[in-house]
Design a protein around this motif. Structure first.
Motif, PDB file in Angstrom:
ATOM      1  N   ALA A  65       0.832  -1.207   0.000  1.00  0.00           N
ATOM      2  CA  ALA A  65       0.000   0.000   0.000  1.00  0.00           C
ATOM      3  C   ALA A  65       0.869   1.261   0.000  1.00  0.00           C
ATOM      4  N   GLY A  66       1.981   1.208   0.698  1.00  0.00           N
ATOM      5  CA  GLY A  66       2.878   2.367   0.721  1.00  0.00           C
ATOM      6  C   GLY A  66       3.501   2.633  -0.639  1.00  0.00           C
TER       7      GLY A  66
ATOM      8  N   ARG B  18       3.668   5.840  -5.630  1.00  0.00           N
ATOM      9  CA  ARG B  18       3.564   5.962  -7.085  1.00  0.00           C
ATOM     10  C   ARG B  18       2.465   6.941  -7.467  1.00  0.00           C
ATOM     11  N   LEU B  19       1.339   6.872  -6.752  1.00  0.00           N
ATOM     12  CA  LEU B  19       0.241   7.788  -7.024  1.00  0.00           C
ATOM     13  C   LEU B  19       0.657   9.230  -6.734  1.00  0.00           C
ATOM     14  N   LEU B  20       1.353   9.445  -5.627  1.00  0.00           N
ATOM     15  CA  LEU B  20       1.806  10.788  -5.273  1.00  0.00           C
ATOM     16  C   LEU B  20       2.812  11.322  -6.291  1.00  0.00           C
ATOM     17  N   LEU B  21       3.702  10.472  -6.741  1.00  0.00           N
ATOM     18  CA  LEU B  21       4.667  10.894  -7.752  1.00  0.00           C
ATOM     19  C   LEU B  21       3.969  11.250  -9.056  1.00  0.00           C
ATOM     20  N   GLY B  22       2.999  10.442  -9.464  1.00  0.00           N
ATOM     21  CA  GLY B  22       2.265  10.737 -10.688  1.00  0.00           C
ATOM     22  C   GLY B  22       1.490  12.033 -10.592  1.00  0.00           C
ATOM     23  N   LEU B  23       0.829  12.244  -9.454  1.00  0.00           N
ATOM     24  CA  LEU B  23       0.090  13.493  -9.274  1.00  0.00           C
ATOM     25  C   LEU B  23       1.012  14.705  -9.247  1.00  0.00           C
ATOM     26  N   THR B  24       2.195  14.554  -8.670  1.00  0.00           N
ATOM     27  CA  THR B  24       3.160  15.655  -8.634  1.00  0.00           C
ATOM     28  C   THR B  24       3.626  16.012 -10.048  1.00  0.00           C
TER      29      THR B  24
END
Length: 79
Positions: A33-34, A39-45
């Motif tokens: 989950a981490g 990965r989601l945070l990096l993509g959104l950034t």
């Protein structure tokens, strides 16, 4: 030694097509989950950075059509 000559300099290259392994590769591990959150945070950034740069760059790329008359400098009016 084999009686035939291979057209390639290495015999293992020619025989690689016939090689079959009886060992199955391990299944890939699922991401935790981490890792998914990272990965989601990096993509959104990355997406936010691209959108922000586009928003800041659009005014600089647009043409200014409000002034139709050519501007004259003050130095050219005095002479």
């Amino acid at each position: 030694m084999s009686g035939r000559r291979e057209p390639v300099p290495f015999a293992f290259v020619a025989e690689a097509d016939r090689f079959r392994s009886n060992v199955t590769p391990p299944s890939p591990q699922r991401a935790s989950a981490g890792q998914l959150a990272g990965r989601l945070l990096l993509g959104l950034t990355i997406v936010a950075a691209l959108v922000g740069s586009l928003m800041l760059g659009m005014p600089a790329l647009s043409l200014d059509h409000s002034s139709t008359a050519p501007e004259h400098s003050q130095a050219s009016e005095g002479h």
